[in-house]
Enzyme design. Structure first.
Site, PDB file in Angstrom:
ATOM      1  N   ARG A  25     -19.989  94.097  52.440  1.00 27.80           N
ATOM      2  CA  ARG A  25     -19.144  93.353  53.371  1.00 27.80           C
ATOM      3  C   ARG A  25     -17.817  94.068  53.533  1.00 27.80           C
ATOM      4  O   ARG A  25     -17.426  94.849  52.669  1.00 27.80           O
ATOM      5  CB  ARG A  25     -18.839  91.954  52.832  1.00 27.80           C
ATOM      6  CG  ARG A  25     -20.047  91.228  52.339  1.00 27.80           C
ATOM      7  CD  ARG A  25     -19.669  89.820  51.966  1.00 27.80           C
ATOM      8  NE  ARG A  25     -20.830  89.075  51.519  1.00 27.80           N
ATOM      9  CZ  ARG A  25     -21.903  88.842  52.245  1.00 27.80           C
ATOM     10  NH1 ARG A  25     -21.954  89.294  53.498  1.00 27.80           N
ATOM     11  NH2 ARG A  25     -22.918  88.172  51.762  1.00 27.80           N
ATOM     12  N   THR A  26     -17.104  93.743  54.613  1.00 28.06           N
ATOM     13  CA  THR A  26     -15.737  94.210  54.747  1.00 28.06           C
ATOM     14  C   THR A  26     -14.875  93.316  53.875  1.00 28.06           C
ATOM     15  O   THR A  26     -14.709  92.144  54.166  1.00 28.06           O
ATOM     16  CB  THR A  26     -15.249  94.097  56.205  1.00 28.06           C
ATOM     17  OG1 THR A  26     -16.194  94.760  57.048  1.00 28.06           O
ATOM     18  CG2 THR A  26     -13.896  94.734  56.377  1.00 28.06           C
ATOM     19  N   MET A  27     -14.377  93.870  52.765  1.00 27.13           N
ATOM     20  CA  MET A  27     -13.494  93.089  51.906  1.00 27.13           C
ATOM     21  C   MET A  27     -12.053  93.241  52.375  1.00 27.13           C
ATOM     22  O   MET A  27     -11.241  92.356  52.225  1.00 27.13           O
ATOM     23  CB  MET A  27     -13.615  93.537  50.450  1.00 27.13           C
ATOM     24  CG  MET A  27     -15.028  93.445  49.897  1.00 27.13           C
ATOM     25  SD  MET A  27     -15.674  91.774  49.954  1.00 27.13           S
ATOM     26  CE  MET A  27     -14.820  91.062  48.556  1.00 27.13           C
ATOM     27  N   TYR A  28     -11.748  94.408  52.900  1.00 26.52           N
ATOM     28  CA  TYR A  28     -10.446  94.634  53.524  1.00 26.52           C
ATOM     29  C   TYR A  28     -10.617  95.804  54.481  1.00 26.52           C
ATOM     30  O   TYR A  28     -11.503  96.636  54.304  1.00 26.52           O
ATOM     31  CB  TYR A  28      -9.361  94.916  52.471  1.00 26.52           C
ATOM     32  CG  TYR A  28      -9.734  95.953  51.451  1.00 26.52           C
ATOM     33  CD1 TYR A  28      -9.484  97.314  51.708  1.00 26.52           C
ATOM     34  CD2 TYR A  28     -10.324  95.614  50.232  1.00 26.52           C
ATOM     35  CE1 TYR A  28      -9.827  98.266  50.771  1.00 26.52           C
ATOM     36  CE2 TYR A  28     -10.669  96.574  49.302  1.00 26.52           C
ATOM     37  CZ  TYR A  28     -10.412  97.899  49.572  1.00 26.52           C
ATOM     38  OH  TYR A  28     -10.747  98.864  48.652  1.00 26.52           O
ATOM     39  N   MET A  73     -16.015  98.401  58.811  1.00 21.74           N
ATOM     40  CA  MET A  73     -15.979  99.295  57.641  1.00 21.74           C
ATOM     41  C   MET A  73     -16.591  98.573  56.468  1.00 21.74           C
ATOM     42  O   MET A  73     -16.246  97.437  56.166  1.00 21.74           O
ATOM     43  CB  MET A  73     -14.511  99.642  57.361  1.00 21.74           C
ATOM     44  CG  MET A  73     -14.330 100.719  56.327  1.00 21.74           C
ATOM     45  SD  MET A  73     -14.744 102.342  56.990  1.00 21.74           S
ATOM     46  CE  MET A  73     -14.655 103.310  55.501  1.00 21.74           C
TER      47      MET A  73
END
Lengths: 275, 246
Positions: free
Chosen positions: B23-26, B1
């Site tokens: 980027r996927t940060m969470y 995601m």
């Protein structure tokens, strides 16, 4: 000087449908000193004749370890052989980094053949002038392949390349049917006898040959000179006489050996395949 | 995601422009624990089918157990879309492996090591795949079971679990697992673990699948539910005896 007008670059066809530059590269393999390979179900032996270019020099290395499970013997341009060996080592290392397991031999051979093929189809390149006998062990057993400059590759039970290799091939053709169940020692023995056939009268000593082996539970390694000399003495592989074969089921066939070898002596063996 | 790392106006500083770096940060949609165990004839996996959007139980039919080639099974927890990307990698890997058509094939050990490299490489690019994976299988009678985390930590064991499963399922497995579990005993043991997880892990849902891989091949069960019993007093009045709770 030139054989004809169709051999000035690799990508030009002759009207007869041949690529002369590729064929010349195949000739380079026949100029090199002989290399032979043979295999059983579990082991592969690679052997080569060492030829020093002068009395003052040592010979060039013709057998290379690629990985624990793969080794090569070369005939032809040694420099090209080293380049291809380095490529193969790289492929093996990268594969085991990614998958933590040995690269299947057949796949390496295909990659190598593809690399050689590209050189036959680019105007600014030249084919590799080297033939490689690739021996290896993987989950489908022991394998022996021959890769040539044309980009072709073949799998063999036993094979010989290089100068006077026809004599060794004749020897191997006569005996290969028993190789599958051969012991490790018998395989080495047959390698020595086959190698002697290419010597044409020269005395067989450990200083003019290299023997290597790999197999189940045995990583690829080159036998040291003392071991080779011991085996030569043990098997009495020295002189001109026909091989003193203990399991000589057919003494007639054995006696015919030198004749067959002499018949094919001027190394007029046909190319191992049609290009 | 994907998530926009920096949605502020384009800034050109010493680090260069990062406006288009995503980027996927969470994680957004996540799956919870997966459990894998070795048993007599191969490997068994269990995972529920919930997909949580934050703490909302948003999806109820997410398949988190998949086969990889002929010899391996993967189970994933964490970001579901990242798992889908991983499956694209693996399906391509297996396709190219099959295209050789030479009798060689990637076994569970090879696939596990490959995943280890992919996961660690992505974390080194500060763009991790937000998953904990379990990978197991059997090839030529050789059983294999291992796990990889989102930062590339990996190990092999006789039984493995991800996330909450590490805290709630593995203690049970340490007590009750043994090498000669039959299929029935294995499933029973997995169900015992899954029931504990269902009671104590708020993201778990009561709809699960069991995957089995043996030398005969891969089978995935239809989704089913576990019998539960919610009439314990502690469930009826959970705050009773919890001092200071409302």
């Amino acid at each position: 000087m030139f054989r004809n007008q169709y051999d000035t670059d690799v990508t030009t066809w002759s009207p007869a449908g041949r690529l002369f530059q590729v064929e010349y590269a195949m000739e380079a393999v026949k100029q090199g000193s002989a290399a032979i390979g043979l295999r059983s179900k579990t082991h592969v032996v690679l052997a080569s004749v060492n030829k020093a270019s002068s009395e003052l020099s040592s010979h060039q290395k013709k057998i290379f370890k690629v990985d624990d499970h793969i080794g090569v013997a070369i005939a032809g341009l040694t420099a090209d052989g080293r380049v291809l060996s380095r490529y193969m080592r790289n492929e093996c290392i990268n594969y085991s980094y990614t998958y933590e397991s040995p690269l299947p031999v057949g796949r390496l051979v295909v990659q190598l053949a593809d690399k050689a093929q590209v050189c036959t189809q680019r105007s600014w390149k030249r084919p590799y002038g080297v033939g490689l006998l690739v021996g290896g062990l993987d989950e489908s057993g022991a394998h022996l392949y021959y890769n040539c400059p044309s980009g072709n590759y073949f799998e063999y039970q036993a094979f010989a390349i290089g100068s006077r290799s026809q004599a060794a091939k004749t020897y191997l053709e006569r005996k290969f049917e028993s190789f599958m169940d051969s012991s490790r020692e018998d395989l080495i023995k047959d390698a020595l006898f086959a190698l002697r056939e290419t010597l044409q009268g020269e005395k067989m000593t450990s200083s003019i040959c290299t023997i290597s082996i790999l197999g189940a539970g045995e990583a690829f390694h080159v036998l040291d000179q003392e071991t080779v000399q011991r085996l030569i003495n043990e098997f009495e592989v020295v002189g001109e006489e026909p091989p003193a074969d203990d399991e000589a089921a057919a003494p007639d066939a054995e006696a015919a050996a030198p004749d067959a070898a002499e018949g094919a002596a001027p190394d007029q063996g046909a190319a191992p395949m049609d290009i | 995601m994907m998530h926009l790392a920096d949605s502020a106006p384009v800034t050109n500083n010493l680090l260069g422009s990062e406006a288009d770096s995503q980027r996927t940060m969470y994680p957004y949609v996540t799956g919870t624990s997966v459990i894998g165990i070795k048993y007599k004839d191969g490997i068994l996996f269990a995972a529920d089918m919930g997909g949580s959007y934050g703490s909302t139980l948003r999806y109820k039919s997410v398949e988190r157990l998949k086969s990889v080639g002929k010899h391996s099974v993967i189970g994933a927890s964490g970001e579901i879309s990242d798992f889908q990307e991983i499956m694209r990698y693996l399906d391509e890997l297996i396709l190219y492996d099959n295209m050789w058509d030479d009798g060689n094939s990637l076994g569970p050990k090879q696939v596990h090591n490959y995943l280890t490299r992919v996961m660690y490489n992505r974390r080194n690019m500060f763009n991790p795949l937000w998953n904990s994976l379990v990978l197991g299988g059997i090839k030529n009678g050789q059983k294999y079971l291992g796990t990889v985390s989102m930062i590339g930590v990996n190990y092999e064991d006789d039984h493995v679990a991800t996330g909450f499963g590490n805290h709630l399922a593995r203690p049970i497995l340490r007590d009750e697992w043994h090498e000669n579990l039959t299929y029935e005993e294995g499933v029973k043991l997995l169900e015992k673990c899954m029931r504990v997880l269902l009671y104590r892990d708020r993201s778990a849902v009561n709809k699960l699948q069991i995957a089995k891989i043996t030398d005969e091949g891969f089978t995935l069960s239809e989704p089913y539910s576990l019998k539960t019993f919610w009439d314990f007093n502690a469930f009826n009045n959970p705050t009773l005896g919890a001092e200071g709770s409302w």
